[in-house]
Enzyme design. Structure first.
Site, PDB file in Angstrom:
ATOM      1  N   ASN A   1       4.432  10.732 -18.751  1.00 42.58           N
ATOM      2  CA  ASN A   1       4.934  10.066 -17.553  1.00 42.58           C
ATOM      3  C   ASN A   1       3.864  10.087 -16.476  1.00 42.58           C
ATOM      4  O   ASN A   1       3.131  11.060 -16.345  1.00 42.58           O
ATOM      5  CB  ASN A   1       6.166  10.799 -17.004  1.00 42.58           C
TER       6      ASN A   1
ATOM      7  N   HIS B   1       7.693  19.173 -13.416  1.00 39.29           N
ATOM      8  CA  HIS B   1       8.462  18.082 -14.019  1.00 39.29           C
ATOM      9  C   HIS B   1       9.755  17.832 -13.239  1.00 39.29           C
ATOM     10  O   HIS B   1      10.165  16.678 -13.061  1.00 39.29           O
ATOM     11  CB  HIS B   1       8.765  18.405 -15.483  1.00 39.29           C
TER      12      HIS B   1
ATOM     13  N   HIS C   1       0.830  -1.201   0.000  1.00 39.59           N
ATOM     14  CA  HIS C   1       0.000   0.000   0.000  1.00 39.59           C
ATOM     15  C   HIS C   1       0.867   1.255   0.000  1.00 39.59           C
ATOM     16  O   HIS C   1       1.786   1.368   0.802  1.00 39.59           O
ATOM     17  CB  HIS C   1      -0.922  -0.021   1.225  1.00 39.59           C
TER      18      HIS C   1
END
Length: 139
Positions: free
Chosen positions: A130, A106, A20
């Site tokens: 991405n 980014h 998790h």
């Protein structure tokens, strides 16, 4: 022979080991991958496999509770951004949960990849293709 959807042994192994909140990155051909992070290189040539092909296969087996994108995708790659958001919306309906979507720069995104269990490199050659997928639980 494995009967599930993911035949690639490295991807299958990484997904099965996720706990998790662990993260897994699917990226384009140009994203720098830290030496400290496992690299699963699927790229064969420009565009093969595509970013969305890899995301689709990975999310068939991975329970996703959150996704992190670079803010720049909104302006620099709006078509792929919309395609990814649609996919995540369909995924949350299939999984029966809400997938939290967040954005970061980014530059910060690249730093976050160092904490991921692995980075799966696609052959995608479009900007900011991405995503960091955060593992959820199935119960």
């Amino acid at each position: 022979m494995k009967k599930g959807t993911v035949l690639n042994s490295e991807i299958s192994s990484v997904i099965s080991h996720l706990g998790h909140t662990d993260t897994l990155v699917v990226c384009d051909a140009g994203l720098p991958i830290p030496n400290s992070t496992a690299r699963i290189d699927m790229a064969l040539t420009q565009g093969v496999p595509s970013f969305m092909q890899v995301v689709d296969v990975v999310t068939r087996e991975m329970q996703v509770e959150a996704a992190i994108l670079a803010t720049e995708i909104k302006q620099q790659n709006p078509q792929l951004h919309e395609t990814l958001l649609t996919h995540l919306e369909q995924l949350q309906q299939h999984q029966g949960n809400t997938i939290k979507i967040s954005y970061t720069t980014h530059e910060q995104f690249k730093k976050l990849t160092a904490d991921s269990q692995a980075v799966i490199r696609s052959g995608e050659c479009s900007p900011y293709a991405n995503v960091i997928l955060c593992a959820g639980v199935t119960f």
